[in-house]
Every structure is written in C-alpha cells, then in structure tokens.
Design a protein around this motif. Sequence first.
Motif, short mmCIF file in Angstrom:
data_model
loop_
_atom_site.label_atom_id
_atom_site.label_comp_id
_atom_site.label_asym_id
_atom_site.label_seq_id
_atom_site.Cartn_x
_atom_site.Cartn_y
_atom_site.Cartn_z
N UNK A 182 0.83 -1.20 0.00
CA UNK A 182 0.00 0.00 0.00
C UNK A 182 0.87 1.25 0.00
N UNK A 183 1.93 1.23 0.84
CA UNK A 183 2.83 2.38 0.88
C UNK A 183 3.53 2.56 -0.48
N UNK A 204 -5.05 9.80 -3.90
CA UNK A 204 -5.59 8.45 -3.99
C UNK A 204 -6.86 8.35 -3.14
N UNK A 205 -7.59 7.26 -3.31
CA UNK A 205 -8.81 7.05 -2.53
C UNK A 205 -8.51 7.06 -1.04
N UNK A 206 -7.44 6.37 -0.66
CA UNK A 206 -7.10 6.30 0.76
C UNK A 206 -6.69 7.67 1.29
N UNK A 245 -1.28 11.55 -17.62
CA UNK A 245 -2.30 12.14 -16.76
C UNK A 245 -2.74 11.14 -15.69
N UNK A 246 -2.22 11.27 -14.46
CA UNK A 246 -2.59 10.34 -13.38
C UNK A 246 -3.83 10.78 -12.60
N UNK A 268 4.27 5.50 -5.31
CA UNK A 268 4.33 5.56 -6.78
C UNK A 268 3.35 6.59 -7.32
N UNK A 269 2.12 6.58 -6.75
CA UNK A 269 1.12 7.53 -7.22
C UNK A 269 1.50 8.95 -6.84
N UNK A 270 2.05 9.13 -5.63
CA UNK A 270 2.50 10.46 -5.23
C UNK A 270 3.62 10.93 -6.13
N UNK A 271 4.54 10.01 -6.50
CA UNK A 271 5.64 10.37 -7.40
C UNK A 271 5.09 10.77 -8.78
N UNK A 272 4.06 10.06 -9.24
CA UNK A 272 3.44 10.39 -10.52
C UNK A 272 2.84 11.79 -10.48
N UNK A 273 2.12 12.10 -9.39
CA UNK A 273 1.50 13.42 -9.29
C UNK A 273 2.58 14.52 -9.20
#
Length: 835
Positions: free
Chosen positions: A289-290, A418-420, A457-458, A295-300
Amino acid sequence: MLQLHRATVFGRPRPRAGSGLGRLCQRGYLVDCSKIYLDRSSSGGFVSRARAKIRRGETLELGVVRLLPVEGSRCPLVLPWSGSRWASGSGCLQFYHATSQPEEASAKVVPTGEEQFVVIALRDIEPHEELVRLDETLHSRGFAAQPSAQVSNGAGEESRWIDCSKVEARPDAWGGVGVYATQRISSGELVERGVVQPLPVDGNICQYVFTWSEDRSVWATGSGCSVFYNASLDGSENTSMTRHLEDETFEIFALRDIEKGEELTHLYKSIEWRSCFRELKAIRDDALQRKTLDNERAEFTEYWADHSSPTIETMMLDTDAASIDKLERPEILSQIPSVAGKDVLELGAGIGRFSGLLARKARRVVAVDFVAAACAENRHANAEQKNLEVIQADVTALQLEPTSFDLVFSNWLFMYLTDEECRELAAKLLGWLRPGGHLFFRESCFHASGNAARRFNPTKYRTPEQYSQFFSDALADGFRYQLSGTNFVESYAKLKGNMHQYWFRWQKVSPANKRHLMMLQTGQYAPAKILRYEKIYGRGYIYTGGDEISQKLVDLGQPNLQPGASVLDVGCGAGGTAYYLASHCPGIFVHGANWSSEMASFNAGRLPQVPSELRARVSFELTPECGVPENELRYPPNIFDLVVIRETFMYLEPEDKAVILRKVKKMLRPGGRVLIIDYCRGRPALSQTFQSHIRRWHYDCSSPAELEELLAHHFEVSLAEDHTQDFIKYMEEGLARIEENLGPSTWKVGQMDLDNSQEKIQDALKGLPEEVQKEASEAAMEKLKLYKASIESDIEIQKEDYHWAKDTWSLERQAAMDGDLKWYIFVGKKGDLSS
C-alpha cells in the motif's frame, strides 16, 4: 518455509560477534555442499553421494539448520539439535541416510553455532559412495537404521538433481540468513535447482517448509539454499520457484536480470492463507500500500513538475483559462458561506486565484500548495494581504491545530489524491474545522476538462457519488459532515459544454439526528440501493407507481401547470417525478428538494445525461433535515404554482408534517395546489407484522382522516381519495419485475471454463521463453479468477436484493389487502391572500 524479511516479526536475534554465524560469515558463505551430489535411489527417494574421494576428518559440507515444531520420535528425518529441539538442514544434509551404529557411519554432523553445522568425514570416503551420517538418538527414538540405497540411477549426472552453484547463503540485514547471487544472472535463467524432503510438519504453524501438494496437506523442506530465500514485501521479488510435485523437485528462475551480490527474493504465494504468515502478510500489505501510494505520489509530483509554470493557463490546464475565469471564479465564490471575520484554510491554492479574494474578507487565510513556483507567485500577487500565509507543503502530510478553521476551501485538489488519501484527509479536515464550519471543494468528475497538452495524466476522475461516500463516512470526535449543496459548475457548461465540473459544500455537524440515523440504518439511499429501486419502479423512481402516478399528478395539477409555472417537488428522490413533469408540461420549471446527501450526489452525477433544454428547467436542492428547520425550504412567498409531496410525509412526525404544510402554504401562489400521495394507517390496531415493518423503516403513518384534518388547517381540501387497490396492483407489478430483473433467472452466468481459458492463453504465448510464458499465463489466469469471483459476488448481492425486495413487496401488498395499509391521494388548494 523461508527466512522472513523482518527480524522483529519473529524476534530473530542479530548475529553476535564471535558466534558460529559470525565465523562462517568471515569465510563468505554459510552453505557449501559442492563436494556432494544427489542421486535417485531404487525406492524413488534421494540419497547424498560424494563427488570425489574425501579423506577422514575432511569437511564434507557446511550449512544452516531450520528448527522445526516436530517431535523427533515421529520422524527419523530430522536432526537432534540443542537439547530437545529438532531441525532440518540445508544443502544435501537432509538426504544422508542415518544410522545409530558408529561402525556403519561415514560422516558426523557437528554444530558450529546456534544454527550452523559442518559435516566431518569419519573415515575415507570413495567417489560416488553413499553418505551415511551418525545419529546416536535413532535407537532411543524408536527407529532402526535407515536402509542404504541399492542402486544408483544417476551415475555420471552429478548436477542433475541439485545445483546451487550460482548462489550463496549468508547473514542478511535483518539478523537472519539470506540468499545472494555469486554471479550475474540473466532474466529467465536458472538460479537454483534442487529436491525436497516431505516432513510431518504443519506448515500453518511452521514458516520454514514449502507447500507440497495441491490440497495443502503435505509440507517439505528443500535442498541447497532454497529454504533461505527471503520474502519480497513490496512486489519487487526477483526469482520464482517452479515446483514439480510428483518428482519432488523444484527449479528457481530469475524474473529479471540480477546483479552479482544482489539478494534473491521470492513471492510467498501461501502468504495469503497460511496462519504462520499472518503478521508477515500484514507487513506485506502495508508495504504494498505504501509503495502504491509512493508511486502515485511520485506520478503526481512529476505531473505537476510538467505543469508548474505560475500562470492561470497552467493552473486551469486550459488555453482559454482567462475567459473561463471571468465567469467561473464569481460562480465558485457565490457558493461558499460568508468568510467575513472567519479563519480560512485554502488547500491546493496554486497561484492564489482565490487566496487574495478570500483574504480581503476573512480574518485569516492559510493557503497551502506543494508547487514551489505557485506558492511564490501567490505571495507576490497577494503581497498586500498581510492576513494571508502561504505554505508550501504536501496536504497529505499537513498537521494543523484541531478546530482552528471556519472554512476549508479547495479548488481541484482531491482528484490528485488516492482514494485512501481522500478518506484520511476528509477525517483530518473534519477535525480542523470548528463545529458548524464548512468544507467547500470543486473537482473534475468523470473525465478531463481542460485542453492543455499532457505528457501523461494520473488524475483521478471520480463520480460525485464517490466523493459523497468519502465524506459521508468521515467521523471525528463524534462529529460528521452533512452535505448542504452540490451541482455542476454552470460556467463550464455554458462556455465549454462541459458538465463534469462539480462543487460540493459540506458542514461539520453534531452526531447524526434521528432522520440521518434512519437513513444510515436502512441504507436505502446508497447508490446501489437506488439502482435496485429503479429495477422495480423504473428509472428515476424510488417510490410506488413510476410514470403512471407521475401522469396522475400532471392530471391533478392542471390548470397550475401552464407554461412559466413553478413546481416544488418535496422529497424528490431520484428525480423521476421532477423530470416527468418538466418533460410533459412544456415551459414549466421544477425544483426538487432532497433529504439524502447520497441521493443529491446521485442526482448531480446524472445531470450530464439530461437533455440541455430539460436540464435548464429542472433544479435540485439538498435539505438534509427534511425541510423542517427555519433555514430549509426558505423561499419567497407566493413563488410556486404547485407543490408535490410524493410518499414523503410517512417519514415525518406529526409536528414536522404540520411545519412543512405551513411552509408550503406560504410559498404557494393564491390558487396554487399541493398534491400529497402517502402511506396511511388503515386501522387503529395494526398487525404485529406490519407494526414491526413500519418500525424498521421508521414510518410514521397517519390515518387518512388525520392527514385530511391536518391538510384542512391550511388548505381547501378538494380530494381525499383511497387508491389502495391501485397500490396493490403496483405491488403485484413490482413483484413481477422483481422476478424478472432480480430473480433466479438473472443469477445464471455463463460457465467460465478456466482450464480451456488457460490453454488458449498458453497457445497465445507460444514463442516466448518458457518462464515468461508461465508468469504471463499465471497472471492472466489470476485476472480471470478475480473476474469470475467478482461476477459471483455480484450475483450473491443480487440474491440478497431479490429476497429483500420480494419479502418487502409481498409484506406491503398483504398489509394493504388486510387493511393495515391504505394508500391515499390528497389535493389541497390555497385560497386568496385573505384566506
């Protein structure tokens, strides 16, 4: 099975200086069985043999043991270790035959540390001679000497069964043992091969054994270094084991290129179900999860690095931003509560489009954004606002004092989380708000809106219902959010034909009131439940009669439905009545008032699907306390020509019914009408079954006479008509639709032939390397299994819906037939202004 990757999970000690582990580490390895090979015996098992002549006193092999939860009296294959404990060994040790007679033994196991050993030759050993270890405990354990193998089936094939030449076992970073590459290994290349020894151990208790049967009842230890591969906790495993259950052999392959000295890791597939891995699974799930969040935070972060120029075009991701801003900014500001003298927190403030405007009226504004260039421009553009503090920070890591703000404002923020992160931030914001404070945010829903070019586009383009769920679920110190308004941004619809920009206004309120608790308890207005109602009543309806009753309302509402007329639909539900009236009465305007935030979000999400001409004449409002308080249903006098209250009064207490009627009278024009359709109590003494039913659904059913008397206090009652027989007909029609749309005939799903699917997948992958084929096939099959499980889950939910609906419709039909329930239509007319 394998060494776990966190020493703290199982309390493994770190190696002590001077211990056996430390001494062996100085040699560079912990496992060495290069002087031995394995051979098939005539009985089908495996035996250890010497590759070359070995002199007396010479080291045969060295290795590490695994302590096992097994009684030595039950199994001759385990070694006595340190008192009453028993162990299995690495390398080839597990495949030595054992004897309790010194004269029969050729080798002896000597402990060199807490869990390390060497095997010493007790005499000269000839090439290919079978190795027999001395175990003086065999006799006391009740076992005779193990028989020696009679035939060698593998002479001259010394590397056929075991090869661990590319790996070594040595201390890992966690205080245990890990496996490391001794050379560079290419993707798809064999890392290690070996054999296993089944043991009478429960793998749900012991983590050091492999699952070795399809039914998960057989467990085994492995040769070489196989039992020391650590688990990958973050999805970055670099090896995979192929198990040949019938042959009791395995092969370990590289999943990617592996560098010399790199640690080798596995994916523990049994982590999902083995109880001994419960703690490890929790760590793995948290790590994954982390990693996903990182990864998503890095994408943003990368995304906004692409769009960090401090201009309005960049902030709005649209080349026509300046024109849009002239209409859009005033519209957004018109939807927020007063900020005069208030403390405001602005999140995702960007270049400060709203920061300065908020600061001119507020007592204090704290503006947060994580793009440095945007923060610098905000400070520069609004330098004269001394009550504005601009902070560069990631909102997900932001820490602020509880109850320190009256308004939290954000414009395009949650779609970059993210959703979380949305759920966590929703709870944080609730804590930062003062009681009665507001949260206002605006997001792009469904899909992108701006025309700016994007390398990637994330962004998360959610539905309004998803945002409603995030904030409806949030709690903090007994407080919750209550939705007070939502709609699409009209300026975007006007300028760009885009109805996918939505704003939401929430208020921090005290614990749920009785009506809100009822909605939570019944769950009847969740999006899935609304869709369930629509399968029975028709699109847009959550109440009896569908379009047929809407047409009845049109007929009863004449002549108050002339072009230009205004209609209020109190308790408008999913909008079916409002849209029907507007579409069948040209030129009228219908305003719907809803009590459920879930319903309001549901209706808002459907607005883009409504034809523009109809959408221009239908509007919705959320009145979360049923329109009863002074601040709800607050319209100018004499503004509506018709008010519809359809199956809504039954949710109100008698005093609240009177409040609503008083408000309705005030807002109706002279000659205006109120149309009421509602459940009524059929007789003074209700059956126990129906009493339980209305208590469960929180109905408060007045008798027809009581409701008519209440209506007569405010209106001229022109109709009080019993339509119970129509109700029974609608219930019967509903039962038929329940069978048709929810019943057993809809539970059938095409049988998914997974075996045939796997064959087709393997055929499609032919030509790829074998290990790649295997991994891709397994991944595809896993997706198919998940898809099948999802379908099966949906069917189970539909079964529950079917039984619920059938029971409810049958009960209410029977109640109407027995006289417990009456279904009435009332019409009241407002007299002239003097009445």
